[in-house]
Scaffold this active site. Sequence first.
Site, PDB file in Angstrom:
ATOM      1  N   GLU A  75       0.801  -1.225   0.000  1.00 18.00           N
ATOM      2  CA  GLU A  75       0.000   0.000   0.000  1.00 18.00           C
ATOM      3  C   GLU A  75       0.833   1.275   0.000  1.00 18.00           C
ATOM      4  OE1 GLU A  75      -3.105   0.767  -0.199  1.00 18.00           O
ATOM      5  OE2 GLU A  75      -4.172  -1.133   0.042  1.00 18.00           O
ATOM      6  N   SER A 335     -30.970 -33.912  45.984  1.00 15.91           N
ATOM      7  CA  SER A 335     -30.262 -34.024  47.269  1.00 15.91           C
ATOM      8  C   SER A 335     -28.975 -33.224  47.301  1.00 15.91           C
ATOM      9  CB  SER A 335     -29.893 -35.490  47.514  1.00 15.91           C
ATOM     10  OG  SER A 335     -31.053 -36.265  47.603  1.00 15.91           O
TER      11      SER A 335
END
Length: 727
Positions: A75, A335
Amino acid sequence: MSCKRLIVKILIAGAVLWYALCLPSDLFKGEKYSTVVNDRSGRLLGARTSDDGQWRFAPTDQVPEKYKTALIEFEDRWFYLHPGVNPAAIARAAVQNIRSGHISSGGSTITMQVVRMSRGKDRTIREKIIESILATRLELRHRKRKILAMYASHAPFGGNVVGLRAASWRYFGREPDELSWGEAATLAILPNSPSSMHPGRKRTELLEKRNRLLSRLRERGKITGEEYELACQEPIPEAPQALPSYTPHLVDRYAKVRHGETVTTTIDLDLQTRVAQLTDSWSGELSLQGINDLAAVVIDVHTGEILSYVGNADQGRKRPGAQVDILRSPRSTGSILKPLLYCALLQDGKMLPHTLLPDIPVSIGGFSPQNFDMQFAGAVSASEALARSLNVPAVHMLRMYGIQRFCRLLKECGLTTVNRSADDYGLSLILGGAEGTLLDITRAYARMSESTVKAPADFPLNDKTALWWTVDALKEVNRPDEIDWHMISSVKKVAWKTGTSWGFRDGWAVGITPDYAVGVWAGNAGGQGVPGLTGARTAGPVLFEIFNLLPDKSWFTEPQYGEYITAEVCRESGHLAGPYCQNIDNLMLPKTAASSDPCPYHRMVDGESRFILPPAMEWFYRQHHPEYRPLAKSIPGTDFVPMEFIYPEPGTTIFIPRQLDGSIKGATFSLAHRNQKATVYWHLDENYLGETRYIHQMAVNAEPGPHTVTVVDSDGNTLSIGFTVGK
Ligand SMILES: [Zn+2]
């Protein structure tokens, strides 16, 4: 002249001021980000798209080397040298554009592109000029490194993919710093032509562009010839991949509560992967029995951190409840809360570790708890009752402790879903009447384990001796015979408890070591019960296999000197030894135990020490204990009664059941008599009802209101019970 000068000065000052203020302080303010969830070391667990449907991960300052090198080469070669604009590049682009007759090259620097991404405007000459000015301003504000990071975080990569990390995962299934040269080069090119990832002619162009870039990188000595050859052979990815989904339910949750944020959790991805593999495989197997959903959690006891979170296993298998996060779903607790009660009673000093508790039929306000095996032992030690998860002794324990107090304790232990009143729960609270989430319950167990080492101020169970005995009882928890435990490689020492809710809807198993707490739940998210769905059989084996994945460490240590008292305890009754107790153990007890009641069962009879239970306990106890010697006759001059009502309890309200055909049969009263040969004569108020032998049961039918039943035995002993018949 001076006026002109002033105007010029004002114009210059205005321009300088505009330039200083022209760039927004936050270029990407208001940007919507994806919810991203990472593990404890930053590895991606999963993500959800942003509000505008984009895979746009929150910006980071990290730009990995390969990508950075490829990007700058592609770029903006002079990125580190120019002040935001590159006049040479613009001139070159202008010449190119004039030659080709259309805008084919922008000559934009990376800095200018960052500005354009933040402004999202059309590409016009005017906009280009503004971009150039803003780019120089951006260069003044930030270092090059930061500008690169801004670019990498916001560049478009085609479709709904924004930013390097999202692109790296979507196209290559890995983190940006793990990209190869070929992959880094591809991603350096993509923002320039974001649509070229789509299938078709453009893909060939993309491949050629990538290879040209790789060639340039080689020419400039950024990569070796060998790296170049390898990179050129890499294919362009076919289609975007799905993001990782290691903890889908946790990611869904963060997408709600921390929407759009990047969250670093305490999950350990390595452990998570292994636990998920294991639970997926178990879930597949359980589904053959109609048990479709399975959840598991692993907690580090020392830090309280969640290391592994399986909200519902085997997401690949489609079924209605798959989306439900079981870890946070309130379910009937079965339980699973019994250890908290046991520990609390020991901490109170009201009960000792092996105190004998009644295990006989009880009926309280129409509630008749049964043991899982529908048997009654008559009397059983508290530790055994916990290990075998007997329901009737648990109800006695809850009575001893108090329902309201236990509700408060559960809340203090972090059970956020216990929010009904004590009256509403009643005694069934200890047998699954309350709802809890697997996450809350496992956390409470984790804190119990933590408490054995250091007592956290905000956790109510903190007596180390009480905790030690609780852990000791839980390591004895029965492993069901039908499981082939040898199949589970090296079953570890774990203090654990199972739970099964009424109607076989929820199977729980929660276990602790000094370092880890593991919770497992099996059932159906929709609540359908399955015969045989018990915590021990379904969740238990999964629990042990998860423990096998965890590092082997120490076992719980005994309490330290000064944290306990030593006392003589009757071996038969578990109470503090009385004068007539024969077998005595010296046990380590919580300090509060010093004031508990001495053994009530050892008595002197005819110059001999005898172990004598109350009649009702005795009646059931002797069926299981052939060595038990009942008394032949009552002891004159003592409070010793030869008989005792099993049902109802004195002073309670009973209801007379109606038969299916509408007739009234009466409530069945039952009585235990020490003398098996005794005859008992029954009376309701003033009226004679009948006589019984061997098994003393009598149907009692009375109008609503208070009544008395009186029994008299053949020796003339009398016993009365007052009760009320409800309407
Ligand atoms: Zn005793």
